[in-house]
Design a protein around this motif. Structure first.
Motif, PDB file in Angstrom:
ATOM      1  N   THR A  14       0.811  -1.222   0.000  1.00 39.16           N
ATOM      2  CA  THR A  14       0.000   0.000   0.000  1.00 39.16           C
ATOM      3  C   THR A  14       0.842   1.269   0.000  1.00 39.16           C
ATOM      4  O   THR A  14       0.331   2.348  -0.305  1.00 39.16           O
ATOM      5  CB  THR A  14      -0.925   0.025   1.220  1.00 39.16           C
ATOM      6  OG1 THR A  14      -0.143  -0.050   2.424  1.00 39.16           O
ATOM      7  CG2 THR A  14      -1.899  -1.148   1.181  1.00 39.16           C
ATOM      8  N   GLU A  15       2.121   1.147   0.350  1.00 40.54           N
ATOM      9  CA  GLU A  15       2.995   2.324   0.339  1.00 40.54           C
ATOM     10  C   GLU A  15       4.451   1.885   0.213  1.00 40.54           C
ATOM     11  O   GLU A  15       4.851   0.859   0.785  1.00 40.54           O
ATOM     12  CB  GLU A  15       2.834   3.149   1.622  1.00 40.54           C
ATOM     13  CG  GLU A  15       3.663   4.424   1.629  1.00 40.54           C
ATOM     14  CD  GLU A  15       3.543   5.208   2.929  1.00 40.54           C
ATOM     15  OE1 GLU A  15       3.603   6.453   2.876  1.00 40.54           O
ATOM     16  OE2 GLU A  15       3.402   4.575   3.990  1.00 40.54           O
ATOM     17  N   ARG A  16       5.227   2.640  -0.539  1.00 34.52           N
ATOM     18  CA  ARG A  16       6.661   2.403  -0.675  1.00 34.52           C
ATOM     19  C   ARG A  16       7.370   3.741  -0.501  1.00 34.52           C
ATOM     20  O   ARG A  16       6.959   4.751  -1.065  1.00 34.52           O
ATOM     21  CB  ARG A  16       6.990   1.794  -2.036  1.00 34.52           C
ATOM     22  CG  ARG A  16       6.312   0.450  -2.279  1.00 34.52           C
ATOM     23  CD  ARG A  16       6.473  -0.024  -3.719  1.00 34.52           C
ATOM     24  NE  ARG A  16       7.863  -0.137  -4.090  1.00 34.52           N
ATOM     25  CZ  ARG A  16       8.441   0.533  -5.085  1.00 34.52           C
ATOM     26  NH1 ARG A  16       7.725   1.368  -5.822  1.00 34.52           N
ATOM     27  NH2 ARG A  16       9.719   0.360  -5.362  1.00 34.52           N
ATOM     28  N   ARG A  17       8.464   3.743   0.302  1.00 36.84           N
ATOM     29  CA  ARG A  17       9.164   4.996   0.565  1.00 36.84           C
ATOM     30  C   ARG A  17      10.677   4.790   0.615  1.00 36.84           C
ATOM     31  O   ARG A  17      11.158   3.698   0.942  1.00 36.84           O
ATOM     32  CB  ARG A  17       8.718   5.607   1.897  1.00 36.84           C
ATOM     33  CG  ARG A  17       7.292   6.117   1.935  1.00 36.84           C
ATOM     34  CD  ARG A  17       7.046   6.914   3.202  1.00 36.84           C
ATOM     35  NE  ARG A  17       7.917   8.086   3.271  1.00 36.84           N
ATOM     36  CZ  ARG A  17       7.965   8.904   4.326  1.00 36.84           C
ATOM     37  NH1 ARG A  17       7.222   8.664   5.396  1.00 36.84           N
ATOM     38  NH2 ARG A  17       8.772   9.950   4.312  1.00 36.84           N
ATOM     39  N   ARG A  18      11.376   5.853   0.300  1.00 41.40           N
ATOM     40  CA  ARG A  18      12.840   5.907   0.484  1.00 41.40           C
ATOM     41  C   ARG A  18      13.107   6.911   1.593  1.00 41.40           C
ATOM     42  O   ARG A  18      12.696   8.068   1.512  1.00 41.40           O
ATOM     43  CB  ARG A  18      13.542   6.338  -0.805  1.00 41.40           C
ATOM     44  CG  ARG A  18      15.059   6.474  -0.670  1.00 41.40           C
ATOM     45  CD  ARG A  18      15.656   6.972  -1.972  1.00 41.40           C
ATOM     46  NE  ARG A  18      17.104   7.108  -1.907  1.00 41.40           N
ATOM     47  CZ  ARG A  18      17.755   8.205  -1.486  1.00 41.40           C
ATOM     48  NH1 ARG A  18      17.051   9.272  -1.102  1.00 41.40           N
ATOM     49  NH2 ARG A  18      19.082   8.233  -1.460  1.00 41.40           N
ATOM     50  N   HIS A  19      13.821   6.482   2.623  1.00 41.63           N
ATOM     51  CA  HIS A  19      14.148   7.354   3.750  1.00 41.63           C
ATOM     52  C   HIS A  19      15.636   7.685   3.688  1.00 41.63           C
ATOM     53  O   HIS A  19      16.477   6.807   3.454  1.00 41.63           O
ATOM     54  CB  HIS A  19      13.844   6.663   5.080  1.00 41.63           C
ATOM     55  CG  HIS A  19      12.423   6.229   5.220  1.00 41.63           C
ATOM     56  ND1 HIS A  19      11.460   7.000   5.852  1.00 41.63           N
ATOM     57  CD2 HIS A  19      11.781   5.104   4.812  1.00 41.63           C
ATOM     58  CE1 HIS A  19      10.305   6.370   5.827  1.00 41.63           C
ATOM     59  NE2 HIS A  19      10.480   5.223   5.194  1.00 41.63           N
ATOM     60  N   SER A  20      15.969   8.929   3.944  1.00 45.72           N
ATOM     61  CA  SER A  20      17.363   9.340   3.957  1.00 45.72           C
ATOM     62  C   SER A  20      17.518  10.501   4.938  1.00 45.72           C
ATOM     63  O   SER A  20      16.831  11.519   4.818  1.00 45.72           O
ATOM     64  CB  SER A  20      17.823   9.761   2.557  1.00 45.72           C
ATOM     65  OG  SER A  20      19.199  10.082   2.551  1.00 45.72           O
ATOM     66  N   PHE A  21      18.408  10.347   5.916  1.00 41.00           N
ATOM     67  CA  PHE A  21      18.606  11.382   6.928  1.00 41.00           C
ATOM     68  C   PHE A  21      19.963  11.174   7.590  1.00 41.00           C
ATOM     69  O   PHE A  21      20.580  10.111   7.459  1.00 41.00           O
ATOM     70  CB  PHE A  21      17.490  11.318   7.989  1.00 41.00           C
ATOM     71  CG  PHE A  21      17.358   9.967   8.643  1.00 41.00           C
ATOM     72  CD1 PHE A  21      18.051   9.661   9.810  1.00 41.00           C
ATOM     73  CD2 PHE A  21      16.542   8.986   8.082  1.00 41.00           C
ATOM     74  CE1 PHE A  21      17.944   8.418  10.397  1.00 41.00           C
ATOM     75  CE2 PHE A  21      16.423   7.738   8.673  1.00 41.00           C
ATOM     76  CZ  PHE A  21      17.133   7.453   9.835  1.00 41.00           C
ATOM     77  N   THR A  22      20.430  12.181   8.297  1.00 40.56           N
ATOM     78  CA  THR A  22      21.660  12.057   9.069  1.00 40.56           C
ATOM     79  C   THR A  22      21.294  11.848  10.527  1.00 40.56           C
ATOM     80  O   THR A  22      20.241  12.290  10.994  1.00 40.56           O
ATOM     81  CB  THR A  22      22.529  13.312   8.932  1.00 40.56           C
ATOM     82  OG1 THR A  22      21.779  14.455   9.360  1.00 40.56           O
ATOM     83  CG2 THR A  22      22.976  13.506   7.500  1.00 40.56           C
TER      84      THR A  22
END
Length: 267
Positions: free
Chosen positions: A203-211
């Motif tokens: 139902t959902e796909r995401r790319r996470h990117s953070f420091t």
């Protein structure tokens, strides 16, 4: 004892926007709700933002939490309604039995270990080049990026997690309306599909990117949210995954498997 909490998040507040955008910040807020240190117990959490105007945070803890700080900084402290529902998990665990079916939701980080990444970063290339002569270096953990690969990752692991995903329930066409497939005769039964469609969808796909601290190397991972119907096959293994989580990146909102009774099913 184990507790499942659901906390309402107000997305218009400044602190809420920080929590919603950064899994590390949300993890810190979640661990702030328990009296023990993070190393003393396994904490699982998931952010459900089906309605972006009314996101909910789900948290599974071994000790009873207090979410006052989240309600005051990221919720609706003066509004009506239940700001944070905290429920004993024991009644649900007592319903786990072989053959029992549930509706489920899971946000996970599907990964693979590989020695041949398509476009390795300089750091990854250096890792693969280093190592003891004659000994193969350990593979790189990389996230699956396509929906097909993420779904394959999930379906090929459910057995060891103690459940299976039933085949989709589809009705046979009415007599005379199926003109594309010959109907089987009594002496020629319909062949069973070796790879039928399953009762699960992404139902959902995401790319996470953070420091981690606002500077330094970035943390990047991919997630997929799975929903559908499951059937328990191994109650002990299934309970272990309910309490321990599924897959990597658990500190960043992955791995919490939640259940709901199916319509018309008792218990």
């Amino acid at each position: 004892m184990t507790y499942l909490s659901r906390i309402r998040i107000n997305p218009l507040r400044a602190h809420s926007r920080t929590l919603l955008a950064n899994p590390r910040a949300m993890h810190a807020a979640v661990t702030g709700g328990i009296t023990s240190t993070p190393d003393d117990e396994r904490i699982l959490w998931r952010l459900d933002a089906d309605n972006p105007h009314r996101p909910h945070l789900y948290v599974l803890t071994q000790s009873k939490p207090d979410w006052t700080h989240l309600i005051e900084s990221a919720g609706w402290p003066g509004a009506d309604g239940e700001h944070a529902a905290v429920r004993d998990y024991t009644p649900l665990l007592s319903q786990i039995a072989a053959g029992r079916e549930f509706a489920f939701r899971l946000t996970a980080s599907p990964v693979q270990n590989t020695h041949t990444p398509t476009k390795p970063t300089p750091t990854q290339a250096s890792h693969l080049a280093d190592g003891t002569p004659g000994k193969r270096p350990r593979g790189l953990r990389m996230g699956h990026r396509t929906a097909a690969a993420q779904l394959h990752w999930f379906l090929t692991r459910t057995e060891k997690w103690g459940f299976t995903i039933p085949a989709s329930r589809t009705d046979q066409p009415a007599p005379g309306l199926d003109t594309t497939t010959a109907q089987p005769t009594p002496d020629e039964p319909r062949l069973r599909d070796p790879n039928p469609a399953r009762e699960v969808r992404i139902t959902e796909r995401r790319r996470h990117s953070f420091t981690k601290t606002g500077k330094g190397p970035r943390v990047t991972f991919h997630t997929a949210t799975f929903e559908g119907r499951l059937r328990v096959t191994d109650p002990a293994a299934f309970t272990d995954r309910l309490l321990g989580g599924i897959g990597p990146s658990k500190a960043y909102g992955c791995g919490l498997l939640t259940l709901a009774p199916l319509t018309g099913q008792k218990g």
